[in-house]
Design an enzyme around this catalytic site. Sequence first.
Site, PDB file in Angstrom:
ATOM      1  N   LYS A   1       0.840  -1.208   0.000  1.00 25.48           N
ATOM      2  CA  LYS A   1       0.000   0.000   0.000  1.00 25.48           C
ATOM      3  C   LYS A   1       0.874   1.256   0.000  1.00 25.48           C
ATOM      4  O   LYS A   1       2.087   1.181   0.233  1.00 25.48           O
ATOM      5  CB  LYS A   1      -0.905  -0.025   1.232  1.00 25.48           C
ATOM      6  CG  LYS A   1      -0.139   0.015   2.551  1.00 25.48           C
ATOM      7  CD  LYS A   1      -1.016  -0.330   3.739  1.00 25.48           C
ATOM      8  CE  LYS A   1      -0.214  -0.252   5.033  1.00 25.48           C
ATOM      9  NZ  LYS A   1      -0.993  -0.716   6.199  1.00 25.48           N
TER      10      LYS A   1
ATOM     11  N   MET B   1       9.968  25.384   1.821  1.00 24.00           N
ATOM     12  CA  MET B   1       9.289  24.485   0.898  1.00 24.00           C
ATOM     13  C   MET B   1      10.280  23.790  -0.035  1.00 24.00           C
ATOM     14  O   MET B   1      10.161  22.599  -0.319  1.00 24.00           O
ATOM     15  CB  MET B   1       8.268  25.267   0.056  1.00 24.00           C
ATOM     16  CG  MET B   1       7.453  24.376  -0.870  1.00 24.00           C
ATOM     17  SD  MET B   1       6.421  25.304  -2.016  1.00 24.00           S
ATOM     18  CE  MET B   1       5.246  26.046  -0.903  1.00 24.00           C
TER      19      MET B   1
ATOM     20  N   TYR C   1      13.590  31.553   7.364  1.00 21.43           N
ATOM     21  CA  TYR C   1      12.341  32.201   7.792  1.00 21.43           C
ATOM     22  C   TYR C   1      12.251  32.269   9.308  1.00 21.43           C
ATOM     23  O   TYR C   1      12.623  31.314  10.009  1.00 21.43           O
ATOM     24  CB  TYR C   1      11.145  31.401   7.296  1.00 21.43           C
ATOM     25  CG  TYR C   1      10.820  31.541   5.832  1.00 21.43           C
ATOM     26  CD1 TYR C   1      10.625  32.801   5.260  1.00 21.43           C
ATOM     27  CD2 TYR C   1      10.665  30.414   5.034  1.00 21.43           C
ATOM     28  CE1 TYR C   1      10.291  32.915   3.914  1.00 21.43           C
ATOM     29  CE2 TYR C   1      10.335  30.522   3.693  1.00 21.43           C
ATOM     30  CZ  TYR C   1      10.141  31.772   3.138  1.00 21.43           C
ATOM     31  OH  TYR C   1       9.813  31.881   1.825  1.00 21.43           O
TER      32      TYR C   1
ATOM     33  N   ARG D   1     -10.288   0.043  14.717  1.00 17.73           N
ATOM     34  CA  ARG D   1     -10.132   0.641  13.396  1.00 17.73           C
ATOM     35  C   ARG D   1     -11.071  -0.191  12.526  1.00 17.73           C
ATOM     36  O   ARG D   1     -12.214  -0.399  12.915  1.00 17.73           O
ATOM     37  CB  ARG D   1      -8.649   0.544  12.992  1.00 17.73           C
ATOM     38  CG  ARG D   1      -8.162   1.716  12.190  1.00 17.73           C
ATOM     39  CD  ARG D   1      -6.658   1.655  11.936  1.00 17.73           C
ATOM     40  NE  ARG D   1      -6.219   0.489  11.170  1.00 17.73           N
ATOM     41  CZ  ARG D   1      -5.006   0.353  10.656  1.00 17.73           C
ATOM     42  NH1 ARG D   1      -4.107   1.290  10.813  1.00 17.73           N
ATOM     43  NH2 ARG D   1      -4.667  -0.713   9.969  1.00 17.73           N
TER      44      ARG D   1
HETATM   45  C1  LIG Z   1      -0.181  -1.610   6.900  1.00 13.14           C
HETATM   46  C2  LIG Z   1      -0.701  -2.894   7.392  1.00 13.14           C
HETATM   47  C3  LIG Z   1       0.161  -4.003   7.538  1.00 13.14           C
HETATM   48  C4  LIG Z   1       1.671  -3.881   7.400  1.00 13.14           C
HETATM   49  O1  LIG Z   1       2.157  -3.251   8.575  1.00 13.14           O
HETATM   50  P1  LIG Z   1       3.725  -2.970   8.813  1.00 13.14           P
HETATM   51  O2  LIG Z   1       3.755  -2.441  10.198  1.00 13.14           O
HETATM   52  O3  LIG Z   1       4.124  -1.955   7.804  1.00 13.14           O
HETATM   53  O4  LIG Z   1       4.439  -4.252   8.653  1.00 13.14           O
HETATM   54  C5  LIG Z   1      -0.404  -5.218   7.871  1.00 13.14           C
HETATM   55  N1  LIG Z   1      -1.742  -5.344   8.079  1.00 13.14           N
HETATM   56  C6  LIG Z   1      -2.593  -4.288   7.983  1.00 13.14           C
HETATM   57  C7  LIG Z   1      -4.041  -4.500   8.238  1.00 13.14           C
HETATM   58  C8  LIG Z   1      -2.102  -3.037   7.648  1.00 13.14           C
HETATM   59  O5  LIG Z   1      -2.937  -1.994   7.569  1.00 13.14           O
END
Ligand SMILES: *Cc1c(COP(=O)(O)O)cnc(C)c1O
Length: 381
Positions: A44, A317, A264, A143
């Site tokens: 991801k 920036m 700045y 979550r």
């Molecule tokens: C992002 C994620 C992972 C991977 O987590 P890491 O800490 O990057 O290894 C695994 N399972 C879920 C549900 C995630 O959202």
Amino acid sequence: MMMSAPAVATGLGARLTVDLGALKRNWQALDKVSRGALTGAVVKGDAYGTGLPQAARAFHQAGARFFFVATPDEGIVVRATLPEDAHIFVLNGLYPGAAPLYVGERLMPCLCSIPMLEEWMQACLARSESLPAALHFDTGINRLGFRLNEAPVVKRMLDQLGYAPQMVMSHLACADQPQHEKNRAQLALFSSVLSQFPNVPASLANSAALMTGREYHFQMVRPGVALYGGRAVQGRRNPMSPVVRLDAPILQVKDVRTGESTGYGALQTVSRDSRIAVVGIGYADGFFRHQSSTNSRAGGRVVVRNQYAPVIGRVSMDMIQIDVTDLPEPPYPGEMVEVLGPNISVDDQADIGNTIGYEILTSLKGRYVRSHVETAAPSGV
Ligand SMILES: *Cc1c(COP(=O)(O)O)cnc(C)c1O
């Protein structure tokens, strides 16, 4: 359309180099640690900033067949990139009305609510097919995930159709702190869920849990950050190979007098006659403003000619100022400085910037020329 780098990339600006060989070695190393379980690859966030198609291909070449994305759009990229034998889970679940898209692209949603499950069961009925999907249970992170008391309803819905999920999964809230009591609590709750879905493969571990112990592995592990060289477990030596290197060019070198300020807000004054170099990287490039330095707080640093050079003043920036007074020879415009690499890790920069390696990695976008190289393992490893 995805926004991409400027159309003109001359290579004069900052350069991000991603080592595909290190990605492969990291996946293989984790696959060894989790022997007995399947090892997935979480890709991801544009593969944690390293480039989704390139990283997915590298993991597939290393042996990975199970890929985890956050969104269906990322899933479509993986599907278009990899051979038929890639299995793709969408962690964010099924977006309302998107079942036909998932089916067409052969994406497996991680179903996490009753409405999602209903939509998926409808799609299965309409096609008279057991379309593969995972069930995501919330064991305490609050979550995504079914609540634990929904398990009987979920089970009833599956049984009505004679549907067997591909996987039952959950996610830990505190895996980066192996001693945290919440890990044990979530493990126990997950085991109680599994007892209601006998014979379904299970998955609980992210990178940190994979590194913590076998009891978290079940049938599939889902490492992300460790694949990309990031530190998964707090307070422990990070055994993974670094994957990214970021270099940025010096734009100008100048001398400033004692008592003058830089940047700045005039928040840092130099306490000696100093030589500063202005470097072409800033918060628009993922060099966080929190890495600014003031008279009361040290900020980030970079490496010039194998020596650390601290940021002085505010991060802008498009640029930072660094103190190069202690270099034997002044650096020259066009010379590249190391922002991330062998001398300064993703987690070093994260610690200074009051964040985590994940955020540093996923902020590596924008105005870089990004290139992918493949190095062999350093000798002796
Ligand atoms: C992002 C994620 C992972 C991977 O987590 P890491 O800490 O990057 O290894 C695994 N399972 C879920 C549900 C995630 O959202």
